[in-house]
Design an enzyme around this catalytic site. Structure first.
Site, mmCIF file in Angstrom:
data_model
loop_
_atom_site.group_PDB
_atom_site.id
_atom_site.type_symbol
_atom_site.label_atom_id
_atom_site.label_comp_id
_atom_site.label_asym_id
_atom_site.label_seq_id
_atom_site.Cartn_x
_atom_site.Cartn_y
_atom_site.Cartn_z
ATOM 1 N N LYS A 80 0.843 -1.208 0.000
ATOM 2 C CA LYS A 80 0.000 0.000 0.000
ATOM 3 C C LYS A 80 0.867 1.242 0.000
ATOM 4 O O LYS A 80 2.049 1.212 0.405
ATOM 5 C CB LYS A 80 -0.938 0.012 1.212
ATOM 6 C CG LYS A 80 -0.243 0.073 2.588
ATOM 7 C CD LYS A 80 0.118 1.458 3.076
ATOM 8 C CE LYS A 80 0.893 1.425 4.391
ATOM 9 N NZ LYS A 80 1.645 2.607 4.710
ATOM 10 N N ASP A 86 -2.501 -1.934 10.181
ATOM 11 C CA ASP A 86 -2.651 -1.888 8.721
ATOM 12 C C ASP A 86 -3.239 -3.180 8.153
ATOM 13 O O ASP A 86 -3.556 -3.246 6.961
ATOM 14 C CB ASP A 86 -1.285 -1.655 8.046
ATOM 15 C CG ASP A 86 -0.839 -0.201 8.145
ATOM 16 O OD1 ASP A 86 -1.685 0.658 8.461
ATOM 17 O OD2 ASP A 86 0.348 0.066 7.889
HETATM 18 P P1 ATP Z 1 4.065 -0.143 7.675
HETATM 19 O O1 ATP Z 1 3.938 0.530 6.349
HETATM 20 O O2 ATP Z 1 2.800 -0.937 8.050
HETATM 21 O O3 ATP Z 1 4.572 0.741 8.761
HETATM 22 P P2 ATP Z 1 6.577 -1.240 6.917
HETATM 23 O O4 ATP Z 1 6.472 -1.414 5.441
HETATM 24 O O5 ATP Z 1 7.272 -0.008 7.377
HETATM 25 O O6 ATP Z 1 5.121 -1.319 7.541
HETATM 26 P P3 ATP Z 1 7.170 -4.015 7.288
HETATM 27 O O7 ATP Z 1 7.610 -4.366 5.907
HETATM 28 O O8 ATP Z 1 5.812 -4.466 7.666
HETATM 29 O O9 ATP Z 1 7.327 -2.457 7.552
HETATM 30 O O10 ATP Z 1 8.282 -4.610 8.286
HETATM 31 C C1 ATP Z 1 8.527 -4.099 9.559
HETATM 32 C C2 ATP Z 1 9.409 -5.086 10.335
HETATM 33 O O11 ATP Z 1 8.641 -6.259 10.636
HETATM 34 C C3 ATP Z 1 10.625 -5.558 9.558
HETATM 35 O O12 ATP Z 1 11.768 -4.976 10.096
HETATM 36 C C4 ATP Z 1 10.660 -7.073 9.716
HETATM 37 O O13 ATP Z 1 11.805 -7.564 10.361
HETATM 38 C C5 ATP Z 1 9.436 -7.439 10.558
HETATM 39 N N1 ATP Z 1 8.617 -8.483 9.901
HETATM 40 C C6 ATP Z 1 8.014 -9.511 10.504
HETATM 41 N N2 ATP Z 1 7.341 -10.274 9.646
HETATM 42 C C7 ATP Z 1 7.502 -9.716 8.432
HETATM 43 C C8 ATP Z 1 7.035 -10.053 7.134
HETATM 44 N N3 ATP Z 1 6.272 -11.141 6.894
HETATM 45 N N4 ATP Z 1 7.387 -9.235 6.121
HETATM 46 C C9 ATP Z 1 8.132 -8.128 6.351
HETATM 47 N N5 ATP Z 1 8.612 -7.779 7.544
HETATM 48 C C10 ATP Z 1 8.299 -8.561 8.588
#
Ligand code: ATP
Length: 295
Positions: A10, A139
């Protein structure tokens, strides 16, 4: 039987922090949009009662820290499925950059909850699945529904808005970690410098005017989170006729909205100077694309 899910990333067309709540969370106003970059999450029941995660990206934990693992546990808990029936193998092919502001982990969590509902023949409604997801991450409900939605509360109160018209979206993710907690603390201490025009954005989304929407993109986290070269990345996008450019979530990914594919391609090429991961994608109208594979 296996259930295979394309779990879409997203972006935030608008992100405002409205207020700090008494429970420590923050009330948000977000216009969220699913985009065509996706992880592939495949779930299959196994004997033994364990949740087993396999992921092609070594940086992502495959134990109980994985959001997909937590989502599976939450589903089993809510659906009252106990050992030894709750054995599942979850395979994740990561394409969404992680810790990027693109909800990569939440997308995987949403995919798992949607897949288990089918694998265990539970027939829970989308709203019930969102209720399970919201216990794991704010989210996740959006990622279950997807498309173009207004998200309020901590992100779990979702309202349908009109879909974004076809366009090209360039995502540029620099190799930089952000501290979301520190950004919220800054908001708590000092408030924001400027409030985005949320109502104006809602009206623009209602009119489906891509230019108007793109000129109103705003993310209040840009006031609190420094991302090196963000200004230059946005400038590259605008110099190549982007209708608008903004940071997604708590960053560091910056996105631009383009009408013309060629402009998007030129911008993407130039952005590689500052961003280690660059994608050209499009809006999609769902969060999860589910296929059932009978074997
Ligand atoms: P948001 O936009 O919801 O804030 P984000 O894109 O910043 O999320 P994510 O990609 O969801 O961040 O990852 C955040 C942390 O969660 C990562 O540092 C990772 O180690 C951990 N994590 C746990 N499970 C997963 C997964 N299936 N995919 C990605 N990251 C994961």
């Amino acid at each position: 039987m296996k259930v295979k899910v394309n779990a879409y990333a997203k972006i935030n067309l608008m992100l405002d922090i409205c207020a700090k709540r008494t429970d420590g969370y923050h009330d948000l106003f977000m216009i969220m949009q699913s985009v065509g970059i996706y992880d592939t999450v495949t779930a299959q029941r196994i004997k033994g009662g364990n949740i087993v995660i396999n992921c092609d990206n070594a940086d992502i934990p495959t134990d109980s820290r994985n959001i997909a693992y937590k989502a599976a546990e939450a589903f089993f808990e809510a659906a009252k499925i106990r050992k030894p029936s709750r054995g599942v193998h979850i395979d994740i092919i990561k394409r969404i950059p992680h810790a990027a502001g693109l909800a990569g982990g939440s997308a995987d969590g949403a995919a798992v909850i949607s897949a288990l509902n089918i694998l265990y023949d539970k027939n829970l409604s989308e709203n019930e699945l969102c209720g399970i997801g919201s216990k794991i991450g704010a989210d996740i409900p959006f990622c279950i529904k997807g498309g173009t939605l207004l998200a309020q509360g901590i992100g779990e109160v979702l309202s349908k808005v009109r879909t974004l018209r076809k366009c090209y979206i360039v995502l540029a993710k620099p190799d930089f970690g952000v501290n979301t907690g520190a950004a919220f603390s800054q908001f708590d201490e000092n408030g924001k410098v400027h409030s985005p025009d949320c109502l104006g954005m809602l009206k623009a989304v209602y009119s489906r005017d891509l230019r108007d929407i793109s000129s109103r993109l705003e993310n209040v986290f840009e006031q609190f989170i420094e991302v090196p070269n963000r200004i230059y990345m946005k400038e590259i996008m605008r110099n190549n006729n982007a209708l608008g450019a903004c940071m997604s979530g708590s960053g560091p990914t910056v996105f631009g909205i383009f009408e013309d594919k060629n402009d998007a391609e030129i911008a993407a090429e130039e952005l590689r100077e500052y961003a280690n991961e660059v994608f050209i994608t499009k809006p999609v109208n769902k969060g999860c694309k589910i296929s059932v594979i009978d074997e």
